[in-house]
Write an enzyme that holds these catalytic residues in place. Structure first.
Site: not given
Ligand code: DOR
Ligand code: ZN
Length: 344
Positions: A13, A15, A99, A136, A174, A247
């Site tokens: 997971h 970003h 997702k 999520h 998460h 995450d």
């Molecule tokens: O804290 C988070 N940031 N939770 C999420 O679900 C998305 C993520 C983000 O993309 O910044």
């Molecule tokens: Zn995330």
């Protein structure tokens, strides 16, 4: 010197955003992970296999040629996702999951799902094609308590999805609560969960230590200590339903240190080191490889990596900040000493 060698881990997971920041962000992940499930919550979101392919190519261009890394792409589920798009995703070979963001739940979730029943044709296609749905898991009712949103989602929405699609593979992403751990343990092997380093390491006090601490703010939000302890037990238990997903969610410092700061913790520069520390503290270093390197590919029906990663017990200081294209980002544990280091 004490060291630990494990099969090279993957991040289930992650970003990595897009554009100029991509190269800086990718280098933190590729220094230790062989693959990562790439979140699709760009603006605009990655809703089609064609967009996922273009994003995959931008990611590959941001990685030096001599680095061995495979991005595992995902699609962003919307009320309009067509079952035919799911077929295209399956045929692509590079889209590994879809997702589900409840609309309004978190960063760039505005195009997310407004009512899960609107996606039932797409969920049927996922189930038929063996593609996992990544969730999520928080309700979006603005009147609900922010610390209760995961539990409410499990009770009100996830239970219904599992009832209606018993063969659908699901990852509750998460997880943050004892309730989630217990729920997952009670379900079939089609339901698994990722656990972040920050939810294993901190409880909600971290956000308020001596003042408001925006770099500890993420969604789902950090919870009470009793929940952190349940997460540590789950992660270190050796149960294949629980595996690594950082995450890591980068936001430039100005967007975090603001009167309305973004949710997201940038842990990629310290994630594998923190997991190692957490497992060591729990007396479970022998279970780290299962959690970090073996249970994820098993759930996703992918081969285990053949490469290895060595961690050495050697203290180092995390930089106070890092460059993020023309901006700056504050990593988790900035300025702190960590006890484990990746051997380069
Ligand atoms: O804290 C988070 N940031 N939770 C999420 O679900 C998305 C993520 C983000 O993309 O910044
Ligand atoms: Zn995330």
């Amino acid at each position: 010197m004490v060291s630990l060698t494990i099969t090279q881990p993957d991040d289930w997971h992650l970003h990595v955003r897009d554009g100029d920041a991509l190269a800086d962000i990718m280098s933190e992940t590729t220094r230790c992970f062989a693959r990562a499930i790439i979140m699709p919550n760009l603006n605009p979101p990655v809703t089609t296999t064609q967009q996922a392919e273009a994003y995959r190519q931008r990611i590959m261009l941001a990685i030096p040629d001599d680095v061995n890394f495979t991005p595992l792409m995902t699609l962003y589920l919307t009320d309009q996702t067509d079952p035919e798009e799911i077929e295209l995703a399956r045929a692509s070979g590079f889209v590994h999951a879809v997702k589900y963001y409840p609309a309004g739940a978190t960063t760039n979730s505005d195009s997310g799902v407004t009512d899960i029943r609107k996606t039932y044709n797409a969920l049927q296609a996922l189930s038929d094609n063996g593609i996992p749905l990544l969730i999520h898991g928080e309700v979006t009712d603005p009147n609900s308590d922010v610390f209760e949103r995961e539990k409410l989602f499990i009770d009100q929405v996830l239970t219904q999805i599992i009832r209606d699609f018993p063969d659908l593979k699901i990852v509750l992403e998460h997880i943050t609560t004892k309730h989630a751990v217990e729920f997952i343990l009670a379900q079939s092997d089609n339901l698994a969960a990722t656990i972040t380093p920050h939810h294993l390491l901190y409880n909600r006090n971290a956000m308020f230590k001596g003042g408001i601490r925006p770099h500890y703010y993420c969604l789902p939000i950090l919870k009470h200590e009793q929940h952190r302890l349940a997460l540590v037990d789950a992660a270190t238990s050796g149960n294949p339903k629980f595996f690594l997903g950082t995450d890591s969610a980068p936001h430039a410092v100005a967007n975090k240190e603001s009167s309305c700061g973004c949710a997201g913790i940038y842990n990629a520069p310290v994630a594998i080191e923190l997991y190692t520390y957490i497992f060591e503290q729990a007396g479970a270093l022998d279970k780290l490889e299962d959690f970090a390197s073996l249970y994820g590919p098993r759930f996703y029906n992918l081969p285990t990596n053949t490469s290895e990663l060595t961690l050495v017990k050697q203290s180092w200081t995390v930089p106070a900040n890092k460059p993020l294209a023309s901006e700056t980002i504050i990593p988790l544990c900035n300025g702190e000493q960590l006890s484990w280091q990746v051997q380069t």
